[in-house]
Motif scaffolding. Sequence first.
Motif, PDB file in Angstrom:
ATOM      1  N   PHE A  71       0.810  -1.208   0.000  1.00  0.00           N
ATOM      2  CA  PHE A  71       0.000   0.000   0.000  1.00  0.00           C
ATOM      3  C   PHE A  71       0.852   1.272   0.000  1.00  0.00           C
ATOM      4  O   PHE A  71       0.357   2.347   0.349  1.00  0.00           O
ATOM      5  N   GLU A  78      -0.660   4.071  -2.157  1.00  0.00           N
ATOM      6  CA  GLU A  78      -1.882   4.608  -1.580  1.00  0.00           C
ATOM      7  C   GLU A  78      -1.594   5.456  -0.342  1.00  0.00           C
ATOM      8  O   GLU A  78      -2.186   6.522  -0.142  1.00  0.00           O
ATOM      9  N   TRP A  88      -4.540   2.047   8.324  1.00  0.00           N
ATOM     10  CA  TRP A  88      -4.066   0.768   7.776  1.00  0.00           C
ATOM     11  C   TRP A  88      -3.567  -0.118   8.894  1.00  0.00           C
ATOM     12  O   TRP A  88      -2.885   0.339   9.820  1.00  0.00           O
ATOM     13  N   HIS A 110      -7.715  -2.186   6.016  1.00  0.00           N
ATOM     14  CA  HIS A 110      -7.481  -0.742   5.903  1.00  0.00           C
ATOM     15  C   HIS A 110      -8.812  -0.102   5.552  1.00  0.00           C
ATOM     16  O   HIS A 110      -9.703  -0.743   4.987  1.00  0.00           O
ATOM     17  N   HIS A 145     -14.454   0.666   3.355  1.00  0.00           N
ATOM     18  CA  HIS A 145     -13.575  -0.218   2.593  1.00  0.00           C
ATOM     19  C   HIS A 145     -14.450  -1.041   1.670  1.00  0.00           C
ATOM     20  O   HIS A 145     -14.889  -2.149   2.000  1.00  0.00           O
ATOM     21  N   TRP A 194     -10.184   0.870  -3.612  1.00  0.00           N
ATOM     22  CA  TRP A 194      -9.452   1.899  -2.869  1.00  0.00           C
ATOM     23  C   TRP A 194      -9.570   3.261  -3.537  1.00  0.00           C
ATOM     24  O   TRP A 194      -9.776   4.275  -2.858  1.00  0.00           O
ATOM     25  N   ASP A 203     -12.959   4.808  -2.796  1.00  0.00           N
ATOM     26  CA  ASP A 203     -13.069   5.227  -1.398  1.00  0.00           C
ATOM     27  C   ASP A 203     -12.244   6.491  -1.140  1.00  0.00           C
ATOM     28  O   ASP A 203     -12.676   7.395  -0.414  1.00  0.00           O
TER      29      ASP A 203
END
Length: 296
Positions: free
Chosen positions: A5, A8, A139, A144, A212, A216, A219
């Motif tokens: 991640f 992100e 996370w 997450h 979630h 991703w 969101d």
Amino acid sequence: MTDDFAREKAAASDWFRSLRDRITAAFEALEDSQSTGPFADQPAGRFEVTQTRRASPDGSDAGGGLMSVMRGGRVFEKVGVNVSTVHGVLGEKAQRSMAARKDLDLSGDPRFWASGISLVAHMQNPHCPAVHMNTRMFWTPAAHWFGGGADLNPCLDYDEDTAHFHDRLRAACDAHDAGYYPRFKAWADEYFFIPHRNRARGVGGIFYDDLHTGDWDADFAFTRAVGEAFLPAFLPLVERRRDMAWGEAERQAQLVHRGLYAEYNLVYDRGTKFGLETGHDANAVLMSLPPLAKWI
């Protein structure tokens, strides 16, 4: 910390910082434009910016952020806009609390990473509503999610102000999912409630957590939309009310309402509890408290 991640996490952290920069600039511009009223002759308010650090039990780097606080301005009596990106290991108390809420087993790998923005504004003119906004990404190896929201806290209610604030939040929600606004409004009504007073702390807004969906990018886009909606939802209310006359009765109503706000944040607010339990800078965590309050 390196993991799947990384992209992100960097994108979310950068976004929260950029939103902070735009909001603080807009608030300072509002201070510059205030030319009437009892505080017009004093210097326009400016944010004092302090770096914050999370206290790691072993002394290692655990991240931090920026605490930006303006005090005694022409428009804002106190406003804080904080951003942080922190990481580390959840203690047993935090693990138990999170496991109880989210049905997560964090005992095998209790690492966490969190980034977000948190804002609370307390105004000089009692006709101007106090306001809160925050968005965040959290996370753990087990899961997450995103969370956040915004709510309006006037001591003197104006139906048209409440309607405008909610309309802006509804539009942000509807652009992503028609079910978000009614769901997140109801969640805010439940969350921002003071049980020992049997009343809400304000006129609501939206609140969401555990977002979630499996997408991703979607969101994150929604979380950005909530942040983008804040200034259009709040600034027109300040511009509408900041020059209204007020006296001692309005000031006393404001101070009593701030007492309710302080009670909620110290007794019930999840963010306050999490920040103190995980060792983040106490001044930054308690930034939300008003400069003055009163109890009757």
